[in-house]
Design a protein around this motif. Sequence first.
Motif, short mmCIF file in Angstrom:
data_model
loop_
_atom_site.label_atom_id
_atom_site.label_comp_id
_atom_site.label_asym_id
_atom_site.label_seq_id
_atom_site.Cartn_x
_atom_site.Cartn_y
_atom_site.Cartn_z
N LYS A 95 0.83 -1.21 0.00
CA LYS A 95 0.00 0.00 0.00
C LYS A 95 0.86 1.25 0.00
O LYS A 95 0.54 2.23 -0.69
CB LYS A 95 -0.93 -0.01 1.21
N ILE A 96 1.94 1.23 0.76
CA ILE A 96 2.83 2.40 0.77
C ILE A 96 3.46 2.60 -0.60
O ILE A 96 3.54 3.73 -1.11
CB ILE A 96 3.93 2.22 1.85
N GLY A 104 0.22 8.93 8.27
CA GLY A 104 -0.57 8.26 9.30
C GLY A 104 0.13 7.10 9.97
O GLY A 104 -0.39 6.56 10.96
N LEU A 105 1.29 6.69 9.47
CA LEU A 105 2.02 5.59 10.09
C LEU A 105 3.02 6.15 11.09
O LEU A 105 3.79 7.06 10.81
CB LEU A 105 2.77 4.78 9.03
N HIS A 211 -7.77 9.92 11.68
CA HIS A 211 -7.89 8.99 10.56
C HIS A 211 -6.73 8.00 10.65
O HIS A 211 -5.79 8.18 11.44
CB HIS A 211 -7.87 9.72 9.21
N THR A 212 -6.80 6.95 9.84
CA THR A 212 -5.75 5.91 9.86
C THR A 212 -4.72 6.10 8.77
O THR A 212 -3.76 5.33 8.69
CB THR A 212 -6.38 4.52 9.71
N GLY A 213 -4.90 7.10 7.92
CA GLY A 213 -3.89 7.37 6.89
C GLY A 213 -3.71 6.19 5.95
O GLY A 213 -4.66 5.63 5.42
N GLN A 214 -2.45 5.82 5.76
CA GLN A 214 -2.11 4.73 4.86
C GLN A 214 -2.01 3.38 5.58
O GLN A 214 -1.44 2.43 5.02
CB GLN A 214 -0.77 5.03 4.16
N LEU A 215 -2.57 3.29 6.76
CA LEU A 215 -2.57 2.03 7.48
C LEU A 215 -3.42 1.01 6.72
O LEU A 215 -4.58 1.26 6.39
CB LEU A 215 -3.12 2.22 8.89
N ARG A 265 -13.02 3.69 7.50
CA ARG A 265 -13.50 3.29 6.18
C ARG A 265 -14.99 3.59 6.03
O ARG A 265 -15.45 4.06 4.98
CB ARG A 265 -13.23 1.81 5.96
N SER A 266 -15.74 3.31 7.08
CA SER A 266 -17.18 3.59 7.03
C SER A 266 -17.45 5.08 6.94
O SER A 266 -18.32 5.53 6.18
CB SER A 266 -17.85 3.00 8.28
#
Length: 276
Positions: A95-96, A104-105, A211-215, A265-266
Amino acid sequence: MCGRRWRMCISPLDVIIPGSSSHSFSSTLFVALFARPKTAICSSCWLLFPHSHTYTWSCLFFYVPVSCLKFIMNRIVGIWIILDTFLAQLPQLLKILWRRNAEGLSLTSVLLQLYAFSCPVVYAMANNYPLFAWAERLVTLAQTAAIVFLILHYRGDTLSGMVLLLLYGAAMFLLGSFAAAAVVSMMQASSLAALITSKVLQARTNQCHGHTGQLSSLSVLLSWAGSLGVLLVSLQEAGSLFTTLSQALSASVSCVLLAQVLCCRSSAATTKTKSE
């Protein structure tokens, strides 16, 4: 009855089975599920239906003892743990690379993960374990080290990432070759604490950023499944209470991370729907 032969109908395949009342039904289900076709032991079917020569799958699955269910669950848990070991970091790495972003990581969290994954490797090297016993850990280490480098790279600090990787490789070699037994044992004992701390730091980062960013959702899901599997194994074994509680804490933090990812995501899907 040991010399008689019985026929059991299994889907389209017929299996010739020697009947004997001395065999347990656990071995029957085990062989029927995991052994090769044409070989099985189903004497328990003879105990249930002594005048019948033909049995079906309903006979097998209606009378499933606890030992068989436990064995099947252990198989499933083992698959969860293997997937966590081999693949948990791969979706995050991909994903990265795909997004060309590591927003976000938490770098500290990933560094703690790298330390936690390094401890079993150092322990195995120091005790001269055969390579096949811990080679899968090298795959996890390579993936996690690559994630650390990419986080620094996309933050514009590529040189620091390269230096860090070189220092990490040198430290692994020195620890595995020359570290004292007390140091190696201490590292092994602290690996779980480091892993729990890394999850807590990532959860805190998600909370702070909103938010979770790129997690990666898949990485979090695999990590949650692996933590839950390890907890189930720990509950079955006669281990120390502290270890079991630590595994439970690790699984709980993994649940928090999974909930954060699903909520984000939701929320993102809801926002996209409203904008359209």
